[in-house]
Design an enzyme around this catalytic site. Structure first.
Site, PDB file in Angstrom:
ATOM      1  N   THR A  16      -8.937 -49.509 -22.149  1.00 55.65           N
ATOM      2  CA  THR A  16      -9.914 -50.369 -21.490  1.00 55.65           C
ATOM      3  C   THR A  16     -11.230 -50.270 -22.260  1.00 55.65           C
ATOM      4  OG1 THR A  16     -10.575 -48.579 -19.999  1.00 55.65           O
ATOM      5  CG2 THR A  16      -8.895 -50.106 -19.194  1.00 55.65           C
ATOM      6  N   CYS A  17     -12.080 -51.272 -22.094  1.00 60.28           N
ATOM      7  CA  CYS A  17     -13.381 -51.267 -22.747  1.00 60.28           C
ATOM      8  C   CYS A  17     -14.213 -50.127 -22.171  1.00 60.28           C
ATOM      9  CB  CYS A  17     -14.094 -52.601 -22.532  1.00 60.28           C
ATOM     10  SG  CYS A  17     -13.358 -53.923 -23.509  1.00 60.28           S
ATOM     11  N   PRO A  18     -14.987 -49.430 -22.965  1.00 60.89           N
ATOM     12  CA  PRO A  18     -15.302 -49.703 -24.366  1.00 60.89           C
ATOM     13  C   PRO A  18     -14.333 -49.067 -25.353  1.00 60.89           C
ATOM     14  CG  PRO A  18     -16.656 -47.887 -23.624  1.00 60.89           C
ATOM     15  CD  PRO A  18     -15.817 -48.323 -22.432  1.00 60.89           C
TER      16      PRO A  18
END
Length: 79
Positions: A16-18
């Site tokens: 998942t981001c980041p």
């Protein structure tokens, strides 16, 4: 888009981001200038952020191909 040849493949579909771009950047940093990285990713956020951020850092976005199940492949050339 047809699949392009690549020197290194990276699968960030579980990230998942980041972390999606962190893992992409680490892979690019380990590569030689001109080599091509194929990134397999899933989700709207990585589709927007990974190519944009790579381009902002001077890497070339060669293309993206949408696959099944929301998975996309992105090709980047190391600056």
């Amino acid at each position: 888009m047809q699949e392009q040849s690549h020197d290194v493949a990276l699968d960030i579909t579980a990230e998942t981001c980041p972390m999606t771009f962190v893992r992409t950047r680490l892979a690019l940093d380990r590569m030689a200038s001109g080599q091509v990285l194929r990134v397999t990713m899933k989700g709207d956020e990585p589709r927007r952020n990974v190519p944009r951020t790579a381009a902002e850092q001077g890497h070339q976005v060669l293309g993206m191909r949408e696959g099944e199940g929301g998975v996309a492949e992105l090709w980047l050339r190391r600056k």
